[in-house]
Design a protein around this motif. Sequence first.
Motif, PDB file in Angstrom:
ATOM      1  N   LEU A   1       4.263  -1.633  -7.464  1.00  0.00           N
ATOM      2  CA  LEU A   1       4.427  -2.446  -8.654  1.00  0.00           C
ATOM      3  C   LEU A   1       3.408  -3.587  -8.701  1.00  0.00           C
ATOM      4  O   LEU A   1       2.892  -3.930  -9.782  1.00  0.00           O
ATOM      5  N   TYR A   2       3.110  -4.164  -7.556  1.00  0.00           N
ATOM      6  CA  TYR A   2       2.125  -5.251  -7.523  1.00  0.00           C
ATOM      7  C   TYR A   2       0.740  -4.741  -7.919  1.00  0.00           C
ATOM      8  O   TYR A   2       0.054  -5.340  -8.751  1.00  0.00           O
ATOM      9  N   VAL A   3       0.327  -3.625  -7.336  1.00  0.00           N
ATOM     10  CA  VAL A   3      -0.995  -3.068  -7.636  1.00  0.00           C
ATOM     11  C   VAL A   3      -1.099  -2.673  -9.098  1.00  0.00           C
ATOM     12  O   VAL A   3      -2.077  -2.972  -9.785  1.00  0.00           O
ATOM     13  N   VAL A   4      -0.056  -2.031  -9.605  1.00  0.00           N
ATOM     14  CA  VAL A   4      -0.073  -1.582 -11.004  1.00  0.00           C
ATOM     15  C   VAL A   4      -0.067  -2.762 -11.957  1.00  0.00           C
ATOM     16  O   VAL A   4      -0.729  -2.737 -13.006  1.00  0.00           O
ATOM     17  N   ALA A   5       0.668  -3.827 -11.620  1.00  0.00           N
ATOM     18  CA  ALA A   5       0.676  -5.010 -12.475  1.00  0.00           C
ATOM     19  C   ALA A   5      -0.717  -5.614 -12.604  1.00  0.00           C
ATOM     20  O   ALA A   5      -1.100  -6.096 -13.677  1.00  0.00           O
ATOM     21  N   GLN A   6      -1.488  -5.577 -11.523  1.00  0.00           N
ATOM     22  CA  GLN A   6      -2.874  -6.074 -11.585  1.00  0.00           C
ATOM     23  C   GLN A   6      -3.737  -5.183 -12.463  1.00  0.00           C
ATOM     24  O   GLN A   6      -4.556  -5.650 -13.253  1.00  0.00           O
ATOM     25  N   LEU A   7      -3.547  -3.862 -12.325  1.00  0.00           N
ATOM     26  CA  LEU A   7      -4.357  -2.917 -13.091  1.00  0.00           C
ATOM     27  C   LEU A   7      -4.023  -2.940 -14.582  1.00  0.00           C
ATOM     28  O   LEU A   7      -4.897  -2.801 -15.437  1.00  0.00           O
ATOM     29  N   ALA A   8      -2.713  -3.102 -14.870  1.00  0.00           N
ATOM     30  CA  ALA A   8      -2.271  -2.970 -16.262  1.00  0.00           C
ATOM     31  C   ALA A   8      -2.125  -4.301 -16.978  1.00  0.00           C
ATOM     32  O   ALA A   8      -1.753  -4.327 -18.149  1.00  0.00           O
ATOM     33  N   GLY A   9      -2.369  -5.391 -16.259  1.00  0.00           N
ATOM     34  CA  GLY A   9      -2.205  -6.699 -16.888  1.00  0.00           C
ATOM     35  C   GLY A   9      -0.763  -7.050 -17.151  1.00  0.00           C
ATOM     36  O   GLY A   9      -0.452  -7.744 -18.126  1.00  0.00           O
ATOM     37  N   GLY A  10       0.116  -6.500 -16.316  1.00  0.00           N
ATOM     38  CA  GLY A  10       1.553  -6.762 -16.528  1.00  0.00           C
ATOM     39  C   GLY A  10       2.066  -7.888 -15.685  1.00  0.00           C
ATOM     40  O   GLY A  10       3.261  -8.160 -15.740  1.00  0.00           O
TER      41      GLY A  10
ATOM     42  N   SER B   1      -2.137   6.802 -13.771  1.00  0.00           N
ATOM     43  CA  SER B   1      -3.442   7.264 -14.261  1.00  0.00           C
ATOM     44  C   SER B   1      -3.327   7.787 -15.687  1.00  0.00           C
ATOM     45  O   SER B   1      -4.158   7.482 -16.556  1.00  0.00           O
ATOM     46  N   ILE B   2      -2.282   8.566 -15.952  1.00  0.00           N
ATOM     47  CA  ILE B   2      -2.080   9.120 -17.297  1.00  0.00           C
ATOM     48  C   ILE B   2      -1.741   7.999 -18.284  1.00  0.00           C
ATOM     49  O   ILE B   2      -2.232   7.980 -19.422  1.00  0.00           O
ATOM     50  N   ALA B   3      -0.894   7.046 -17.859  1.00  0.00           N
ATOM     51  CA  ALA B   3      -0.504   5.943 -18.740  1.00  0.00           C
ATOM     52  C   ALA B   3      -1.706   5.097 -19.150  1.00  0.00           C
ATOM     53  O   ALA B   3      -1.861   4.739 -20.329  1.00  0.00           O
ATOM     54  N   LEU B   4      -2.573   4.792 -18.191  1.00  0.00           N
ATOM     55  CA  LEU B   4      -3.761   3.992 -18.494  1.00  0.00           C
ATOM     56  C   LEU B   4      -4.722   4.774 -19.389  1.00  0.00           C
ATOM     57  O   LEU B   4      -5.327   4.214 -20.320  1.00  0.00           O
ATOM     58  N   ALA B   5      -4.858   6.071 -19.129  1.00  0.00           N
ATOM     59  CA  ALA B   5      -5.732   6.902 -19.958  1.00  0.00           C
ATOM     60  C   ALA B   5      -5.207   6.994 -21.388  1.00  0.00           C
ATOM     61  O   ALA B   5      -5.988   7.151 -22.337  1.00  0.00           O
ATOM     62  N   ALA B   6      -3.880   6.869 -21.556  1.00  0.00           N
ATOM     63  CA  ALA B   6      -3.274   6.933 -22.877  1.00  0.00           C
ATOM     64  C   ALA B   6      -3.320   5.604 -23.615  1.00  0.00           C
ATOM     65  O   ALA B   6      -2.863   5.507 -24.757  1.00  0.00           O
ATOM     66  N   GLY B   7      -3.861   4.574 -22.940  1.00  0.00           N
ATOM     67  CA  GLY B   7      -4.011   3.276 -23.580  1.00  0.00           C
ATOM     68  C   GLY B   7      -2.824   2.355 -23.463  1.00  0.00           C
ATOM     69  O   GLY B   7      -2.776   1.306 -24.108  1.00  0.00           O
ATOM     70  N   LEU B   8      -1.830   2.704 -22.636  1.00  0.00           N
ATOM     71  CA  LEU B   8      -0.687   1.831 -22.430  1.00  0.00           C
ATOM     72  C   LEU B   8      -1.068   0.679 -21.507  1.00  0.00           C
ATOM     73  O   LEU B   8      -1.949   0.820 -20.644  1.00  0.00           O
TER      74      LEU B   8
END
Length: 311
Positions: free
Chosen positions: A302-311, A242-249
């Motif tokens: 990791l799978y869920v975050v990859a979808q959210l972060a475009g990784g 949540s913090i990483a996405l809010a920081a624009g990463l």
Amino acid sequence: MLIIFESTLPIFLLVVIGVGLRRAPVIQESFWSGLEQFGYYVLFPALLFHTMVKIDFAALDGGRVSLVSLIAVGIMTGVSLALWPVLRKAGMPAASYTSVFQTATRWNGFMALAIGEKLAGHEGLAVIAVIMAAIIIPLNLVNVGVMVWFSGQSRSFKTFAIRILTNPIILGSGLGVVLNLAGIPVYDPVLTTIGLLAAASLPLGLVNVGAGLRIADALRPSGAVLLSVALKLLLFPVVSVSIALAAGLTGQTVVMIALGAAVPTAMNGYVLARQMGGDDELYAAAATIQTVAAFFTIPVVLYVVAQLAGG
């Protein structure tokens, strides 16, 4: 999801090998304590030094990665401390609380580095190393401070400072950062030697993680152990991402931040618990169950975050 699972599977198989070897009558018991000390004082610092001295901090956006990691650790520290009044009313002893605190905030660097390298190569290794460089000192300060406060033992500031400043993990990563930022080259044969030690650190470290697990504890988890699992494997990744996405990463950087938060607790906290009056049996049980549970939770995170972060 299958790719992530297959990438993490070898890491957990090394842990399983450690479990089996520790219980097989072919290796002397003294070997395991020697391996733990060799990893802690030589192999792991070599890996961190070798990684940090070669990192391109500008390309990794190291400043934001470090800040995100520090904020996440701060929030998890605050949440864990806020739980103490509730847990005390529920009858939890202070010694047991220190083990809940440690297992909710510490994380297994060996496992994070190994999985990061497997998933994203040197970039993954570098991001995890940046995170470690940022939080190793604060995490050790906080956890030692909590142990001192709740154990009731007297510790001088000098003793406390020496414990932190002589930590081999802090020294290895810190020296690598200083040489990197100062542009001081390391003599190539020396760097190659350190690299060979670094290459041995992850497989041997993971085998040693397995050797330290107590499988019987996984069959009868207590409420305190299950709380540590929820805090470390579920809440920590949610907070960090949540913090990483809010920081624009974005992309792999966020995935690696999630990985650092999603791995189980570090085994070295068991030694601290034993030396400073904590509940070492609760720590061992929590570390064991977190490691078993992480086999299933890490691929999902990791799978869920990859979808959210475009990784």
